[in-house]
Design an enzyme around this catalytic site. Structure first.
Site, PDB file in Angstrom:
ATOM      1  N   LYS A  53      15.678  25.755 -21.704  1.00 36.50           N
ATOM      2  CA  LYS A  53      16.302  24.429 -21.722  1.00 36.50           C
ATOM      3  C   LYS A  53      16.165  23.778 -20.343  1.00 36.50           C
ATOM      4  O   LYS A  53      15.836  24.462 -19.361  1.00 36.50           O
ATOM      5  CB  LYS A  53      17.780  24.556 -22.114  1.00 36.50           C
ATOM      6  CG  LYS A  53      18.596  25.443 -21.191  1.00 36.50           C
ATOM      7  CD  LYS A  53      19.937  25.832 -21.805  1.00 36.50           C
ATOM      8  CE  LYS A  53      20.709  26.726 -20.852  1.00 36.50           C
ATOM      9  NZ  LYS A  53      21.933  27.274 -21.469  1.00 36.50           N
ATOM     10  N   ARG A 153      33.308  26.184 -27.183  1.00 34.89           N
ATOM     11  CA  ARG A 153      32.406  25.084 -26.855  1.00 34.89           C
ATOM     12  C   ARG A 153      31.745  24.601 -28.141  1.00 34.89           C
ATOM     13  O   ARG A 153      32.047  23.526 -28.636  1.00 34.89           O
ATOM     14  CB  ARG A 153      31.375  25.560 -25.819  1.00 34.89           C
ATOM     15  CG  ARG A 153      30.568  24.456 -25.193  1.00 34.89           C
ATOM     16  CD  ARG A 153      29.686  24.950 -24.066  1.00 34.89           C
ATOM     17  NE  ARG A 153      28.583  25.817 -24.512  1.00 34.89           N
ATOM     18  CZ  ARG A 153      27.631  26.279 -23.715  1.00 34.89           C
ATOM     19  NH1 ARG A 153      27.634  25.968 -22.420  1.00 34.89           N
ATOM     20  NH2 ARG A 153      26.669  27.054 -24.183  1.00 34.89           N
ATOM     21  N   TYR A 281      23.441   9.378   8.714  1.00 31.89           N
ATOM     22  CA  TYR A 281      24.515   8.537   8.160  1.00 31.89           C
ATOM     23  C   TYR A 281      25.884   9.079   8.558  1.00 31.89           C
ATOM     24  O   TYR A 281      26.159  10.275   8.409  1.00 31.89           O
ATOM     25  CB  TYR A 281      24.449   8.512   6.632  1.00 31.89           C
ATOM     26  CG  TYR A 281      23.365   7.654   6.062  1.00 31.89           C
ATOM     27  CD1 TYR A 281      23.285   6.288   6.356  1.00 31.89           C
ATOM     28  CD2 TYR A 281      22.429   8.198   5.190  1.00 31.89           C
ATOM     29  CE1 TYR A 281      22.291   5.497   5.797  1.00 31.89           C
ATOM     30  CE2 TYR A 281      21.431   7.419   4.627  1.00 31.89           C
ATOM     31  CZ  TYR A 281      21.366   6.066   4.942  1.00 31.89           C
ATOM     32  OH  TYR A 281      20.387   5.295   4.390  1.00 31.89           O
ATOM     33  N   MET A 329      19.129  10.303   0.786  1.00 30.32           N
ATOM     34  CA  MET A 329      18.521  10.297  -0.545  1.00 30.32           C
ATOM     35  C   MET A 329      17.114  10.884  -0.543  1.00 30.32           C
ATOM     36  O   MET A 329      16.747  11.676  -1.404  1.00 30.32           O
ATOM     37  CB  MET A 329      18.497   8.870  -1.105  1.00 30.32           C
ATOM     38  CG  MET A 329      18.054   8.833  -2.557  1.00 30.32           C
ATOM     39  SD  MET A 329      17.908   7.174  -3.229  1.00 30.32           S
ATOM     40  CE  MET A 329      19.594   6.640  -3.267  1.00 30.32           C
TER      41      MET A 329
HETATM   42  C1  LIG Z   1      21.938  28.650 -21.251  1.00 37.58           C
HETATM   43  C2  LIG Z   1      22.199  29.544 -22.374  1.00 37.58           C
HETATM   44  C3  LIG Z   1      21.733  30.871 -22.356  1.00 37.58           C
HETATM   45  C4  LIG Z   1      21.074  31.504 -21.146  1.00 37.58           C
HETATM   46  O1  LIG Z   1      22.026  31.703 -20.110  1.00 37.58           O
HETATM   47  P1  LIG Z   1      21.610  32.414 -18.726  1.00 37.58           P
HETATM   48  O2  LIG Z   1      22.919  32.695 -18.082  1.00 37.58           O
HETATM   49  O3  LIG Z   1      20.800  31.430 -17.949  1.00 37.58           O
HETATM   50  O4  LIG Z   1      20.851  33.627 -19.066  1.00 37.58           O
HETATM   51  C5  LIG Z   1      21.915  31.633 -23.498  1.00 37.58           C
HETATM   52  N1  LIG Z   1      22.524  31.110 -24.594  1.00 37.58           N
HETATM   53  C6  LIG Z   1      23.002  29.853 -24.632  1.00 37.58           C
HETATM   54  C7  LIG Z   1      23.678  29.344 -25.856  1.00 37.58           C
HETATM   55  C8  LIG Z   1      22.864  29.030 -23.520  1.00 37.58           C
HETATM   56  O5  LIG Z   1      23.357  27.780 -23.563  1.00 37.58           O
END
Ligand SMILES: *Cc1c(COP(=O)(O)O)cnc(C)c1O
Length: 394
Positions: A53, A153, A281, A329
């Site tokens: 992802k 979640r 800054y 930035m």
């Molecule tokens: C991001 C995620 C993972 C992987 O998590 P890591 O800690 O990066 O290994 C696995 N399952 C779900 C549902 C996730 O959202």
């Protein structure tokens, strides 16, 4: 056929051809393969579905997926439908699980791309059932059902599961091939919370089986769980470990993970300032002595967090130097007073290793995270689109 003409747009990212600036993220493909092997060893026969992802945790998911698929990854997980499509367009043939649950009006495209949806809400079941009944797909739709065993979640709540599962089992158009949950505390010092979630997951499995669900693959483990050899089922979903970050301390002899990403730039300008002069800054850094200040063309819009102001480091000529003043930035300043022979166009590394005339050192994602008040996951995924990715072997 695309339902309602829905078309999912591909994410965009800078291409190396655009790279005029020397600011780059180098991705070591050999490190990805190595990390996959370490994870496979810990998985002890479970299938490894690498989580790609957020553009493969910022590494560029097509290149990462191609590398891992050839190296023997069994499948991939993404959060978004768009991310799954990007992998299919890159030629990835392995199974891809879309975990986030947003399919909108693109359910037909999802199935046409042979992406497997995760479901946890009756409206999703209805959308796929409708599609199957319309004849747009042949046979039942394969889905993975997500159970909320404690993360609160996504997922069907335990108290709602008996009714949900019974209704789902009666839905001819849907076939639950997978059952999954997600762990909230896999990296905690004690495995108790994780084990409690797994006990609930076993109960959930039994509930499902009772009403006729027959999942062939069950999965729960993220990187922390698989590296601890916990939450063992049929498959694991490691993300950050694939990229070389271990959320837990590996047991002796398990082999180290190798950080796959190295972020480097080059010094764009140098100046000598007098004691008492302020830098950047807000004048947040004041020279305590006559100092040499290097400007690097990398700032918070590139993913060098502004929280690293006066806290973070870079490597120059093989030696660690502090960030001086506010990260802006597009640029940041380094105090290179102690770097003998420093000159414009010297390499500056903000993540990963460097070897130079003054030594050899490396900056880990965990270290950057600590200084920036965040976690290694966010450090990797923050490297922005305008930093081109270069792929290296080894
Ligand atoms: C991001 C995620 C993972 C992987 O998590 P890591 O800690 O990066 O290994 C696995 N399952 C779900 C549902 C996730 O959202």
């Amino acid at each position: 056929m695309l339902e309602g003409g829905a078309r999912v747009m591909r994410p965009r990212r800078a291409a190396p051809g655009d790279a005029v600036r020397p600011t780059r993220a180098e991705v070591n493909l050999a490190a990805l393969r190595h990390n996959l092997r370490v994870v496979q060893k810990h998985a002890e026969g479970q299938k490894v579905w690498a989580v790609l992802k957020a553009d493969g945790y910022g590494h560029g998911s097509p290149a990462v997926a191609r590398t891992l698929e050839r190296a023997g990854a069994d499948g991939f997980c993404v959060a978004l439908l768009e991310e799954g499509i990007e992998l299919r367009e890159a030629g990835i043939m392995a199974p891809i699980l879309v975990m986030g649950g947003y399919y909108g009006s693109a359910t037909a495209e999802l199935l046409a791309r042979r992406l497997t949806p995760v479901v946890y809400d009756w409206s999703q079941i209805e959308a796929f059932s409708r599609l199957a009944r319309s004849g747009a797909v042949a046979g039942p739709v394969d889905v993975h059902l997500k159970i909320d065993t404690g993360m609160a979640r996504l997922g069907v709540r335990m108290n709602e599961l008996p009714a949900f599962a019974a209704r789902l089992a009666g839905q001819q158009e849907i076939r639950v091939t997978g059952l999954m949950t997600h762990l909230a505390d896999a990296d905690a010092a004690s495995p108790e919370e994780m084990r409690e979630q797994m006990r609930k997951f076993e109960l959930a499995t039994a509930e499902g089986v009772k009403v006729g669900l027959r999942p062939v693959v069950r999965h729960a483990a993220n990187s922390a769980a698989v590296l601890r050899r916990e939450a063992k089922l049929d498959a694991v979903r490691p993300g950050v470990a694939i990229f070389g970050v271990s959320p837990v301390i590996l047991e002796q002899g398990a082999g180290e993970l190798h950080l796959a990403m190295r972020v480097r730039t080059e010094i764009a300008a140098l100046r000598t300032v007098e004691a008492g002069e302020r830098i950047g800054y807000g004048g947040l850094w004041t020279a305590a002595r006559k100092s040499v200040i290097a400007t690097i063309p990398m700032g918070y819009a590139d993913g060098l967090s502004r929280a690293l102001t006066n806290r973070g480091h870079a490597l120059v000529r093989g030696k660690r130097v502090p960030i001086a003043g506010a990260v802006s930035m597009d640029m940041a300043m380094l105090d290179v007073t102690d770097i003998a022979g420093v000159s414009v166009r010297d390499e500056a590394v903000v993540l990963g290793a460097q070897e130079g005339p003054l030594g050899k050192d490396s900056i880990s994602a965990e270290e950057v995270a600590k200084h920036a008040g965040t976690i290694a996951w966010e450090v990797l995924t923050s490297i922005s689109r305008r930093v081109p990715r270069f792929y290296r072997e080894p």
